[in-house]
Write an enzyme that holds these catalytic residues in place. Structure first.
Site, PDB file in Angstrom:
ATOM      1  N   CYS A  73       0.830  -1.217   0.000  1.00  0.00           N
ATOM      2  CA  CYS A  73       0.000   0.000   0.000  1.00  0.00           C
ATOM      3  C   CYS A  73       0.862   1.264   0.000  1.00  0.00           C
ATOM      4  O   CYS A  73       1.878   1.336   0.685  1.00  0.00           O
ATOM      5  CB  CYS A  73      -0.929  -0.015   1.211  1.00  0.00           C
ATOM      6  SG  CYS A  73      -2.088   1.356   1.193  1.00  0.00           S
ATOM      7  N   CYS A  77       0.565   4.652   6.912  1.00  0.00           N
ATOM      8  CA  CYS A  77      -0.072   4.455   8.223  1.00  0.00           C
ATOM      9  C   CYS A  77       0.888   3.691   9.154  1.00  0.00           C
ATOM     10  O   CYS A  77       1.285   2.558   8.844  1.00  0.00           O
ATOM     11  CB  CYS A  77      -1.382   3.690   8.062  1.00  0.00           C
ATOM     12  SG  CYS A  77      -2.443   4.405   6.785  1.00  0.00           S
ATOM     13  N   CYS A  80       0.338  -0.017  10.263  1.00  0.00           N
ATOM     14  CA  CYS A  80      -0.153  -1.011   9.305  1.00  0.00           C
ATOM     15  C   CYS A  80       0.927  -1.900   8.689  1.00  0.00           C
ATOM     16  O   CYS A  80       1.883  -1.413   8.076  1.00  0.00           O
ATOM     17  CB  CYS A  80      -0.930  -0.316   8.190  1.00  0.00           C
ATOM     18  SG  CYS A  80      -1.737  -1.528   7.113  1.00  0.00           S
ATOM     19  N   CYS A 117     -16.758  -9.008   5.151  1.00  0.00           N
ATOM     20  CA  CYS A 117     -16.108  -7.716   4.902  1.00  0.00           C
ATOM     21  C   CYS A 117     -14.860  -7.905   4.047  1.00  0.00           C
ATOM     22  O   CYS A 117     -13.948  -8.653   4.417  1.00  0.00           O
ATOM     23  CB  CYS A 117     -15.754  -7.064   6.234  1.00  0.00           C
ATOM     24  SG  CYS A 117     -14.959  -5.470   6.013  1.00  0.00           S
ATOM     25  N   CYS A 148     -19.774  -5.835   3.441  1.00  0.00           N
ATOM     26  CA  CYS A 148     -19.031  -4.649   3.869  1.00  0.00           C
ATOM     27  C   CYS A 148     -17.759  -4.609   3.039  1.00  0.00           C
ATOM     28  O   CYS A 148     -17.227  -5.662   2.670  1.00  0.00           O
ATOM     29  CB  CYS A 148     -18.702  -4.757   5.355  1.00  0.00           C
ATOM     30  SG  CYS A 148     -17.737  -3.361   5.969  1.00  0.00           S
ATOM     31  N   CYS A 208     -19.535   2.194   8.641  1.00  0.00           N
ATOM     32  CA  CYS A 208     -18.762   1.476   9.651  1.00  0.00           C
ATOM     33  C   CYS A 208     -17.494   2.292   9.857  1.00  0.00           C
ATOM     34  O   CYS A 208     -16.684   2.417   8.931  1.00  0.00           O
ATOM     35  CB  CYS A 208     -18.438   0.068   9.157  1.00  0.00           C
ATOM     36  SG  CYS A 208     -17.321  -0.836  10.248  1.00  0.00           S
ATOM     37  N   ARG A 280     -17.970  -2.859  17.824  1.00  0.00           N
ATOM     38  CA  ARG A 280     -17.238  -4.110  17.544  1.00  0.00           C
ATOM     39  C   ARG A 280     -15.918  -4.182  18.299  1.00  0.00           C
ATOM     40  O   ARG A 280     -15.066  -3.300  18.180  1.00  0.00           O
ATOM     41  CB  ARG A 280     -16.988  -4.265  16.036  1.00  0.00           C
ATOM     42  CG  ARG A 280     -16.306  -5.597  15.692  1.00  0.00           C
ATOM     43  CD  ARG A 280     -16.225  -5.873  14.190  1.00  0.00           C
ATOM     44  NE  ARG A 280     -17.529  -5.700  13.594  1.00  0.00           N
ATOM     45  CZ  ARG A 280     -17.792  -4.838  12.608  1.00  0.00           C
ATOM     46  NH1 ARG A 280     -16.834  -4.092  12.111  1.00  0.00           N
ATOM     47  NH2 ARG A 280     -19.006  -4.727  12.126  1.00  0.00           N
TER      48      ARG A 280
HETATM   49  N1  SAM Z   1      -6.717   0.568   3.037  1.00  0.00           N
HETATM   50  C1  SAM Z   1      -8.004   0.809   3.549  1.00  0.00           C
HETATM   51  C2  SAM Z   1      -8.024   1.904   4.579  1.00  0.00           C
HETATM   52  O1  SAM Z   1      -6.998   2.189   5.191  1.00  0.00           O
HETATM   53  O2  SAM Z   1      -9.109   2.452   4.803  1.00  0.00           O
HETATM   54  C3  SAM Z   1      -8.695  -0.430   4.117  1.00  0.00           C
HETATM   55  C4  SAM Z   1      -7.871  -1.438   4.889  1.00  0.00           C
HETATM   56  S1  SAM Z   1      -7.111  -0.851   6.392  1.00  0.00           S
HETATM   57  C5  SAM Z   1      -6.048  -2.186   6.821  1.00  0.00           C
HETATM   58  C6  SAM Z   1      -8.473  -0.891   7.560  1.00  0.00           C
HETATM   59  C7  SAM Z   1      -8.203  -0.530   8.983  1.00  0.00           C
HETATM   60  O3  SAM Z   1      -7.497  -1.575   9.646  1.00  0.00           O
HETATM   61  C8  SAM Z   1      -7.377   0.676   9.285  1.00  0.00           C
HETATM   62  O4  SAM Z   1      -8.057   1.869   9.136  1.00  0.00           O
HETATM   63  C9  SAM Z   1      -7.007   0.452  10.739  1.00  0.00           C
HETATM   64  O5  SAM Z   1      -7.976   1.037  11.578  1.00  0.00           O
HETATM   65  C10 SAM Z   1      -7.036  -1.068  10.868  1.00  0.00           C
HETATM   66  N2  SAM Z   1      -5.696  -1.601  11.147  1.00  0.00           N
HETATM   67  C11 SAM Z   1      -4.681  -1.742  10.278  1.00  0.00           C
HETATM   68  N3  SAM Z   1      -3.587  -2.227  10.875  1.00  0.00           N
HETATM   69  C12 SAM Z   1      -3.911  -2.405  12.181  1.00  0.00           C
HETATM   70  C13 SAM Z   1      -3.193  -2.861  13.316  1.00  0.00           C
HETATM   71  N4  SAM Z   1      -1.916  -3.219  13.253  1.00  0.00           N
HETATM   72  N5  SAM Z   1      -3.834  -2.919  14.500  1.00  0.00           N
HETATM   73  C14 SAM Z   1      -5.137  -2.546  14.583  1.00  0.00           C
HETATM   74  N6  SAM Z   1      -5.850  -2.098  13.550  1.00  0.00           N
HETATM   75  C15 SAM Z   1      -5.250  -2.018  12.359  1.00  0.00           C
HETATM   76  C1  DTB Z   2     -11.291  -2.586  11.261  1.00  0.00           C
HETATM   77  O1  DTB Z   2     -11.640  -1.622  11.971  1.00  0.00           O
HETATM   78  N1  DTB Z   2     -10.412  -3.515  11.639  1.00  0.00           N
HETATM   79  C2  DTB Z   2     -10.219  -4.478  10.601  1.00  0.00           C
HETATM   80  C3  DTB Z   2     -11.248  -4.035   9.508  1.00  0.00           C
HETATM   81  N2  DTB Z   2     -11.764  -2.819  10.053  1.00  0.00           N
HETATM   82  C4  DTB Z   2     -10.820  -3.916   8.119  1.00  0.00           C
HETATM   83  C5  DTB Z   2      -8.807  -4.616  10.165  1.00  0.00           C
HETATM   84  C6  DTB Z   2      -7.848  -4.966  11.278  1.00  0.00           C
HETATM   85  C7  DTB Z   2      -6.503  -5.170  10.692  1.00  0.00           C
HETATM   86  C8  DTB Z   2      -5.495  -5.661  11.679  1.00  0.00           C
HETATM   87  C9  DTB Z   2      -4.146  -5.847  11.064  1.00  0.00           C
HETATM   88  C10 DTB Z   2      -4.096  -6.859   9.958  1.00  0.00           C
HETATM   89  O2  DTB Z   2      -4.635  -7.993  10.118  1.00  0.00           O
HETATM   90  O3  DTB Z   2      -3.477  -6.584   8.930  1.00  0.00           O
HETATM   91 FE1  SF4 Z   3      -2.868   1.185   3.314  1.00  0.00          FE
HETATM   92 FE2  SF4 Z   3      -2.799  -0.025   5.648  1.00  0.00          FE
HETATM   93 FE3  SF4 Z   3      -3.126   2.596   5.550  1.00  0.00          FE
HETATM   94 FE4  SF4 Z   3      -5.116   0.972   4.698  1.00  0.00          FE
HETATM   95  S1  SF4 Z   3      -4.331   1.167   6.781  1.00  0.00           S
HETATM   96  S2  SF4 Z   3      -4.346   2.819   3.699  1.00  0.00           S
HETATM   97  S3  SF4 Z   3      -3.897  -0.716   3.880  1.00  0.00           S
HETATM   98  S4  SF4 Z   3      -1.310   1.455   4.877  1.00  0.00           S
END
Ligand code: SAM
Ligand code: DTB
Ligand code: SF4
Length: 337
Positions: A73, A77, A80, A117, A148, A208, A280
């Site tokens: 990506c 973030c 992430c 989702c 979702c 959501c 959730r």
């Molecule tokens: N790329 C899209 C976005 O950022 O909206 C969708 C996927 S992104 C992985 C969805 C959500 O996963 C993020 O907004 C964040 O709240 C959650 N997330 C990602 N990495 C995480 C982590 N290590 N621990 C907890 N939540 C995480």
């Molecule tokens: C949300 O609030 N949590 C989910 C879903 N929406 C997409 C994602 C959690 C991701 C946790 C890190 C991972 O598994 O990559």
């Molecule tokens: Fe990309 Fe992860 Fe950020 Fe979603 S949360 S925009 S997957 S870096």
């Protein structure tokens, strides 16, 4: 404690009809912070009261996640594992095909999930991406499940395409408070997120949106996230509260653990401020004891991610979750009683 909070508390057991902005109060950060600071028993008691006015407290909604496009990506973030800025070992994979997605959704439904989702590691989808996602949404909906998607930012046309495909919920998290946000992400700003959520809302899909706690934010900043969500007009139908999953190779890998009771408090405050939302208990459950999860349900959580995988990290397996729900006398929303 502010007068608004006290007034709310006096009326906490009066039912609120629905998520209508005209009947609910707006929350200042100070009010929300005051809730966080209540004695634990008082906070949980209030949350339970609110919860029972709006929901059967023994029912839990089960959402199964599938990463339809993993890794690489372009966003930075800090939490992430899928960001190209972070060296986490998560590989950049191409998008799954529709058949694979439908098979996964069928499996999730057989296991008792009521919502599926689909998540993608995108800043925003392209036109080509949208063609496939639209097919996926239609196919999963055809199985009789709620759908979702979480695909990053959307423009008007993409939002309309998803609505027309029958998407029920769009997930797009605020992640944290506006004040703390800049410490975590620099490649898009808070307003971008609010704009996408506004588009989803206007198109008529359910919203959501939630965030992550345990990223090193202070109490005021945690309260700031909840206030932002609760003040949306109307507030989201679904509110994921994620406990940071610390992944090696991300800048947040070594941040101090949040006290589990502060996580429970966050759930309770979300429940009180967004009475009719599905709150959730989201990422971070694998690292949580049954006792802490039970406290989260007591605090008003009534939804979980269900299935052994979140997007790239683990989640409790189905057997552990079934056993936990059994122990607590709770049952999935999809089960007939
Ligand atoms: N790329 C899209 C976005 O950022 O909206 C969708 C996927 S992104 C992985 C969805 C959500 O996963 C993020 O907004 C964040 O709240 C959650 N997330 C990602 N990495 C995480 C982590 N290590 N621990 C907890 N939540 C995480
Ligand atoms: C949300 O609030 N949590 C989910 C879903 N929406 C997409 C994602 C959690 C991701 C946790 C890190 C991972 O598994 O990559
Ligand atoms: Fe990309 Fe992860 Fe950020 Fe979603 S949360 S925009 S997957 S870096």
């Amino acid at each position: 404690m502010s007068t608004q909070t006290l007034r709310f508390m006096r009326h906490a057991n009066k039912p609120q009809a629905n998520i209508s902005q005209s009947t609910r109060q707006r929350w200042s950060v100070e009010d929300v912070e005051a809730l966080f600071k209540l004695p634990f028993a008082d906070l949980l008691y209030r949350a339970q009261q609110v919860h029972r006015e709006h929901f059967d407290p023994n029912t839990v909604q089960l959402s199964t996640l599938l990463s339809i496009k993993t890794g690489g990506c372009t966003e930075d973030c800090g939490y992430c594992p899928q960001s190209a800025f972070n060296s986490t070992g998560v590989e950049d994979r191409k998008m799954l095909d529709v058949e694979t997605v439908v098979t996964a959704a069928q499996y999730a439904r057989q296991n008792g999930a009521d919502r599926f989702c689909m998540g993608a590691a995108w800043r925003e989808p392209t036109e080509e991406d949208m063609t496939s996602v639209v097919e996926m949404v239609k196919a999963v909906r055809g199985l009789g499940m709620e759908t979702c998607a979480t695909l990053g930012m959307l423009n008007d046309e993409q939002t309309e395409q998803l609505r027309a495909a029958g998407l029920d919920y769009y997930n797009h998290n605020l992640d944290t408070s506006p004040e703390f946000y800049g410490n975590i992400i620099s490649t898009r700003d808070y307003q971008d997120r609010l704009d996408t959520l506004e588009r989803v809302r206007k198109a008529g899909m359910s919203v959501c949106s939630g965030g992550i706690v345990g990223m090193g934010e202070n109490l005021t900043q945690r309260a700031g996230l909840v206030a932002q969500l609760a003040n949306m007009e109307p507030y989201p139908e679904s509110v994921p509260i994620n406990n940071l999953v610390k992944v090696e190779g991300t800048p947040l890998a070594n941040v101090e653990d949040l006290d589990p009771l502060d996580f429970v408090r966050t759930v309770a405050v979300a429940r009180i401020t967004m009475p009719a939302a599905r709150v959730r208990l989201s990422a971070g459950r694998q690292q949580m004891s049954d006792a802490v999860q039970a406290l989260c349900f007591l605090a008003g959580a009534n939804s979980i991610f269900y299935g052994e995988q979140l997007l790239t990290t683990g989640n409790p397996d189905v057997e552990r979750d079934r056993a936990l729900l059994d122990k607590l006398g709770m049952y999935p929303l999809a089960d007939k009683h």
